[in-house]
Scaffold this active site. Structure first.
Site, PDB file in Angstrom:
ATOM      1  N   GLY A  40      50.910  76.068  10.211  1.00 12.80           N
ATOM      2  CA  GLY A  40      52.168  75.985   9.486  1.00 12.80           C
ATOM      3  C   GLY A  40      51.960  75.126   8.256  1.00 12.80           C
ATOM      4  O   GLY A  40      52.607  74.086   8.109  1.00 12.80           O
ATOM      5  N   TYR A 178      66.951  72.689  18.927  1.00 11.90           N
ATOM      6  CA  TYR A 178      65.983  72.020  18.055  1.00 11.90           C
ATOM      7  C   TYR A 178      65.707  70.606  18.548  1.00 11.90           C
ATOM      8  O   TYR A 178      64.547  70.195  18.676  1.00 11.90           O
ATOM      9  CB  TYR A 178      66.523  71.987  16.629  1.00 11.90           C
ATOM     10  CG  TYR A 178      65.598  71.332  15.623  1.00 11.90           C
ATOM     11  CD1 TYR A 178      64.492  72.013  15.121  1.00 11.90           C
ATOM     12  CD2 TYR A 178      65.841  70.037  15.169  1.00 11.90           C
ATOM     13  CE1 TYR A 178      63.644  71.418  14.193  1.00 11.90           C
ATOM     14  CE2 TYR A 178      65.002  69.434  14.238  1.00 11.90           C
ATOM     15  CZ  TYR A 178      63.901  70.121  13.760  1.00 11.90           C
ATOM     16  OH  TYR A 178      63.068  69.525  12.848  1.00 11.90           O
ATOM     17  N   ILE A 211      64.013  65.695   5.286  1.00 10.58           N
ATOM     18  CA  ILE A 211      63.062  65.842   4.187  1.00 10.58           C
ATOM     19  C   ILE A 211      63.533  66.964   3.265  1.00 10.58           C
ATOM     20  O   ILE A 211      63.880  68.055   3.716  1.00 10.58           O
ATOM     21  CB  ILE A 211      61.653  66.178   4.723  1.00 10.58           C
ATOM     22  CG1 ILE A 211      61.195  65.115   5.735  1.00 10.58           C
ATOM     23  CG2 ILE A 211      60.671  66.307   3.569  1.00 10.58           C
ATOM     24  CD1 ILE A 211      61.048  63.723   5.171  1.00 10.58           C
TER      25      ILE A 211
END
Length: 276
Positions: A40, A178, A211
């Site tokens: 990733g 999540y 972020i």
């Protein structure tokens, strides 16, 4: 290990409008000869981690689903004067992961470091949200680690870094799947560290806060849900969202000999966001 002064600081992605100023106190860890796989690694945090390792002199392989970003980031890695390898990989698919890790090891001549960065961002508390979280955030971490392990053992040891989230430390009404899978990654990191210590493989995790980078979740939320974006912004004592390069700096440290006595830990990098 050799430490040399950095000639320039990490910079945000083009078009972000953020200026990261240099400081002589910043140091760059030299990792020449290390072989790094970033699962990733074409955009955002993964891209910055890959470039951070390349800046430190490591050979780097990256994978992702999209060819365009892979190609662009692979070129950026190669421009650092190190070996670069990239391949399309569906990190939700076990066979695809096994094929990619084997190809990366062959291209780099082995594996010393594995970074598990992929996320499916499973936010909805339904079958789809849980499935993508478990298959990508959790099982891709498990599968890539298993695939890289023999190569690390052959190298005499190494380091695994799992990217979790501060969401893994708290309950969530907005993104329960999540948060849950990121909590599982934190726990699995500890189990891996305990299991792999006799093989001289250190395992740590980073729990980033919010972020922001071009095309990322928070960049999009700034326009689609400014109320949420501003609420998150107000929750961060540092007064801004983080930059991917700030996660990359910690990633390079944790996978270097400078962190040789650090294993089984999850380091929060969030500008104080979780303190509130």
């Amino acid at each position: 290990m050799r430490v040399v002064p950095a000639s320039a600081t990490m910079r945000p992605e083009p078009g972000s409008g953020v200026e990261v100023r240099a400081a002589e106190a910043h140091m760059q860890i030299a990792l020449k000869g290390r072989r790094v796989v970033v699962a990733g690694g074409s955009r955002g945090i993964g891209r910055s981690i890959a470039l951070g390792f390349a800046d430190a002199g490591a050979a780097v392989s990256i994978c992702a689903r999209g060819q365009d970003h892979l190609t662009a980031t692979s070129r950026e890695i190669a421009a650092r004067g190190v070996k670069s390898h990239a391949a399309v990989c569906d990190l939700a698919d076990a066979a695809s992961i096994a094929t990619y890790v084997a190809a990366a090891a062959d291209a780099l001549g082995g594996i010393d470091v594995l970074v598990n960065n992929a996320s499916g961002f499973g936010h909805t508390d339904d079958e789809a949200g849980w499935a993508v979280g478990i298959n990508v955030d959790l099982m891709a971490t498990v599968r890539a680690s298993h695939a890289a392990l023999p190569h690390m053992e052959k190298a005499g040891g190494g380091a695994i870094l799992n990217i979790s989230s501060i969401s893994g430390f708290a309950a969530s009404t907005r993104s329960a799947p999540y948060a849950s899978v990121k909590a599982a990654v934190i726990n699995y990191t500890m189990s891996q560290a305990l299991t792999y210590a006799p093989r001289k493989i250190r395992v740590n995790a980073i729990a980033p806060g919010s972020i922001e980078f071009p095309g990322g979740v928070w960049d999009k939320r700034k326009m689609s849900d400014p109320k949420l974006y501003n609420a998150i912004l107000r929750s961060i004592p540092w007064g801004r969202l983080g930059y991917p390069e700030e996660i990359a700096a910690v990633a390079v440290f944790l996978c270097s000999d400078a962190a040789s006595w650090v294993t089984g830990q999850t380091l929060t990098v969030d500008g104080g966001q979780s303190l509130g």
